[in-house]
Design a protein around this motif. Structure first.
Motif, PDB file in Angstrom:
ATOM      1  N   LYS A   1      20.867   4.364   3.611  1.00 57.54           N
ATOM      2  CA  LYS A   1      19.854   4.398   2.893  1.00 57.54           C
ATOM      3  C   LYS A   1      18.828   3.104   3.004  1.00 57.54           C
ATOM      4  O   LYS A   1      19.336   2.244   2.573  1.00 57.54           O
ATOM      5  N   TYR A   2      17.717   3.360   3.127  1.00 58.88           N
ATOM      6  CA  TYR A   2      16.767   2.146   3.128  1.00 58.88           C
ATOM      7  C   TYR A   2      15.464   2.308   2.383  1.00 58.88           C
ATOM      8  O   TYR A   2      15.142   3.450   2.213  1.00 58.88           O
ATOM      9  N   ILE A   3      14.934   1.315   1.926  1.00 55.89           N
ATOM     10  CA  ILE A   3      13.333   1.371   1.304  1.00 55.89           C
ATOM     11  C   ILE A   3      12.562   0.542   2.341  1.00 55.89           C
ATOM     12  O   ILE A   3      12.685  -0.440   2.406  1.00 55.89           O
ATOM     13  N   VAL A   4      11.287   1.272   2.635  1.00 54.72           N
ATOM     14  CA  VAL A   4      10.489   0.689   3.668  1.00 54.72           C
ATOM     15  C   VAL A   4       9.176   0.469   2.924  1.00 54.72           C
ATOM     16  O   VAL A   4       8.528   1.557   2.316  1.00 54.72           O
TER      17      VAL A   4
ATOM     18  N   ILE B   1      -2.100  -2.282   6.937  1.00 52.41           N
ATOM     19  CA  ILE B   1      -1.141  -0.862   7.114  1.00 52.41           C
ATOM     20  C   ILE B   1      -1.618  -0.298   5.742  1.00 52.41           C
ATOM     21  O   ILE B   1      -1.110  -0.770   4.708  1.00 52.41           O
ATOM     22  N   LEU B   2      -1.978   0.968   5.955  1.00 53.78           N
ATOM     23  CA  LEU B   2      -2.358   1.641   4.766  1.00 53.78           C
ATOM     24  C   LEU B   2      -1.308   2.980   4.454  1.00 53.78           C
ATOM     25  O   LEU B   2      -1.198   3.265   3.318  1.00 53.78           O
ATOM     26  N   ALA B   3      -0.382   3.486   5.487  1.00 55.68           N
ATOM     27  CA  ALA B   3       0.457   4.428   5.258  1.00 55.68           C
ATOM     28  C   ALA B   3       1.436   4.444   6.096  1.00 55.68           C
ATOM     29  O   ALA B   3       1.697   3.786   7.102  1.00 55.68           O
ATOM     30  N   VAL B   4       2.767   4.969   5.608  1.00 53.34           N
ATOM     31  CA  VAL B   4       3.869   4.998   6.516  1.00 53.34           C
ATOM     32  C   VAL B   4       4.526   6.419   6.149  1.00 53.34           C
ATOM     33  O   VAL B   4       4.804   6.794   4.911  1.00 53.34           O
TER      34      VAL B   4
ATOM     35  N   THR C   1       0.833  -1.142  -0.093  1.00 54.55           N
ATOM     36  CA  THR C   1      -0.122  -0.124  -0.034  1.00 54.55           C
ATOM     37  C   THR C   1       0.881   1.257   0.006  1.00 54.55           C
ATOM     38  O   THR C   1       0.372   2.564  -0.354  1.00 54.55           O
ATOM     39  N   CYS C   2       2.014   1.172   0.402  1.00 52.20           N
ATOM     40  CA  CYS C   2       2.875   2.471   0.608  1.00 52.20           C
ATOM     41  C   CYS C   2       4.287   2.086   0.797  1.00 52.20           C
ATOM     42  O   CYS C   2       4.857   1.020   1.112  1.00 52.20           O
ATOM     43  N   VAL C   3       5.111   2.886  -0.154  1.00 53.16           N
ATOM     44  CA  VAL C   3       6.590   2.680  -0.228  1.00 53.16           C
ATOM     45  C   VAL C   3       7.388   3.896   0.092  1.00 53.16           C
ATOM     46  O   VAL C   3       7.015   5.011  -0.560  1.00 53.16           O
TER      47      VAL C   3
ATOM     48  N   ASN D   1      14.663  10.659  13.640  1.00 47.24           N
ATOM     49  CA  ASN D   1      14.825   9.059  13.427  1.00 47.24           C
ATOM     50  C   ASN D   1      13.398   8.383  13.915  1.00 47.24           C
ATOM     51  O   ASN D   1      13.306   7.348  14.595  1.00 47.24           O
ATOM     52  N   HIS D   2      12.359   9.025  13.391  1.00 50.76           N
ATOM     53  CA  HIS D   2      10.924   8.271  13.915  1.00 50.76           C
ATOM     54  C   HIS D   2      10.096   7.710  12.566  1.00 50.76           C
ATOM     55  O   HIS D   2      10.617   8.554  11.571  1.00 50.76           O
ATOM     56  N   LEU D   3       9.768   6.719  12.783  1.00 53.20           N
ATOM     57  CA  LEU D   3       9.088   6.215  11.658  1.00 53.20           C
ATOM     58  C   LEU D   3       7.443   5.916  12.159  1.00 53.20           C
ATOM     59  O   LEU D   3       7.276   5.591  13.103  1.00 53.20           O
ATOM     60  N   ALA D   4       6.410   6.537  11.463  1.00 57.99           N
ATOM     61  CA  ALA D   4       4.887   6.407  11.690  1.00 57.99           C
ATOM     62  C   ALA D   4       4.314   5.706  10.747  1.00 57.99           C
ATOM     63  O   ALA D   4       4.549   5.636   9.591  1.00 57.99           O
ATOM     64  N   THR D   5       3.447   4.723  11.144  1.00 63.61           N
ATOM     65  CA  THR D   5       2.688   3.865  10.339  1.00 63.61           C
ATOM     66  C   THR D   5       1.256   3.694  10.805  1.00 63.61           C
ATOM     67  O   THR D   5       0.903   4.174  11.976  1.00 63.61           O
ATOM     68  N   SER D   6       0.327   3.843   9.816  1.00 61.61           N
ATOM     69  CA  SER D   6      -1.256   3.653  10.333  1.00 61.61           C
ATOM     70  C   SER D   6      -1.937   2.672   9.565  1.00 61.61           C
ATOM     71  O   SER D   6      -1.674   2.126   8.543  1.00 61.61           O
TER      72      SER D   6
END
Length: 406
Positions: A25-28, A68-71, A14-16, A78-83
């Protein structure tokens, strides 16, 4: 070129996003597998296909229980948020992979129906206000949802809602912010766009009213699916929007229409004279929602329009010339399936013709059955006399000719 694969490849993504932590460097990517999949973005690998790194421990034990719909990520903190679909927002530490806090907003309006099974609780988009840094007094996370409301969150001290509002009755399904986090763009399912000034919004405390509105316009005729602010020459910024109506369009930071990708007429972002502004997309003008109410009432009042079987679609019949069709592309559905032009300027000529009542006509005489009657009975007396006299004259002429030959 590299290919990235997850453990559950059949689950939808749903999201990259792309994340930078220190110099790495990373791809989530996230999706229906309800897990956070992290890939290293490096060109040193000799393998064409790269697999995700092992999942975080907190993600497997205490992560999301719904899709999970969004990131989004904030590299400065250095924070990551997911919904997820159930409305839960989880803030993660990119360094350790531990959960920083959990956020979940209650239904904004208790008077309106709220059904989580229908997606009312879903949070579709997340945006970090990275330009605000690590300030603990201001809102640093913006969420689109639940119920189409836009929420401003302070993620510290367990999380707190600083403000929430809805752009209109339809609600918002997508948001985006510009590079310096001063403008917030929101889009809805009808293709409407609103731009807000958030430079000082929720920086010192909670807010009860929406941020100042900079501009509002209708960009598409269907649901807006993607938003992105792009940088231009100097400090200029542009808004790129994509929709279900199969069009991608470019706008200025003030909401002025520049053009549609794929049109034959080219524009130059350094030359405002090449912009389509003050014009707007033709398909937007063809929609009934863009026609003033007084004009619609006058159209509805005409007899032709009320009596038409296709009265619901007549209002879409706009005379679009060939040049516009080449300019906007051939994938616009209202052009592709557009019927012939119709006008509602008044009654036609045939409407003024007089009408008369029909009179009763006596039934026609039925033909008799030939086999049961004398052939001569079909003819009346006058007809028989005329036929007989004609036959006699013909016989007399034949006798005269025979005497002359002798």
């Amino acid at each position: 070129m590299s290919a990235y694969s997850r453990r559950k490849e059949h689950e939808e993504v749903t999201c990259v996003i792309h994340v930078t932590v220190s110099k790495n460097k990373y791809i989530v990517c996230v999706g229906w597998d309800r897990r956070i999949n992290v890939f290293t973005d490096t060109t040193d690998s000799i393998h064409h296909e790269q697999h995700a790194l092992p999942h975080w421990v907190d993600d497997e034990r205490r992560g999301h229980t719904e899709d999970i719909l969004a990131v989004t990520a904030n590299s400065s903190t250095n924070h990551l948020a997911t919904s997820s679909y159930d409305g839960e927002i989880i803030i993660w530490s990119l360094v350790s992979g531990h959960i920083f806090c959990r956020l979940k907003a209650p239904p904004p309006d208790p008077k309106k129906p709220f059904d989580p099974m229908e997606g009312d609780a879903a949070v579709n988009t997340l945006v970090f206000l990275s330009a605000r840094g690590a300030t603990r007094r201001a809102a640093t996370l913006v969420a689109c949802g639940p119920a189409g409301y836009i929420h401003f969150w302070n993620i510290y001290k367990g999380g707190k809602v600083m403000s929430y509002f809805t752009p209109n009755s339809e609600g918002s399904n997508l948001i985006a912010v510009n590079g310096n986090n001063t403008v917030l763009a929101s889009g809805d399912t009808a293709g409407n766009v609103k731009l807000y000034n958030i430079s000082e919004y929720c920086t010192e405390g909670t807010e009860r009213s929406p941020p100042p509105l900079l501009s509002q316009f209708r960009a598409h005729t269907s649901t807006i699916k993607c938003f992105e602010f792009v940088s231009g020459v100097g400090q200029s910024e542009f808004l790129l929007s994509g929709s279900d109506d199969c069009s991608v369009r470019l706008w200025t930071g003030k909401g002025h229409y520049i053009g549609t990708l794929g049109q034959t007429t080219r524009w130059d972002i350094e030359d405002p004279d090449t912009y389509a502004h003050p014009r707007v997309p033709r398909d937007v003008l063809a929609e009934p929602i863009e026609i003033p109410e007084k004009v619609r009432q006058s159209i509805d009042a005409t007899p032709d329009y009320k009596d038409s079987k296709n009265s619901k679609s007549d209002i879409h019949d706009v005379d679009l010339d060939l040049e516009y069709q080449e300019q906007e592309g051939t994938r616009l559905r209202h052009v592709k399936h557009k019927p012939g032009p119709k006008t509602h300027e008044g009654p036609a000529v045939y409407h003024s013709l007089p009408c008369f009542e029909l009179t009763d006509v006596p039934p026609s005489r039925q033909a008799p059955v030939i086999g049961s009657l004398d052939p001569l009975s079909i003819l009346d007396a006058v007809e028989i006399e005329s036929v007989a006299s004609e036959v006699g004259i013909n016989h007399q002429r034949i006798r005269d000719r025979s005497h002359m030959t002798m």
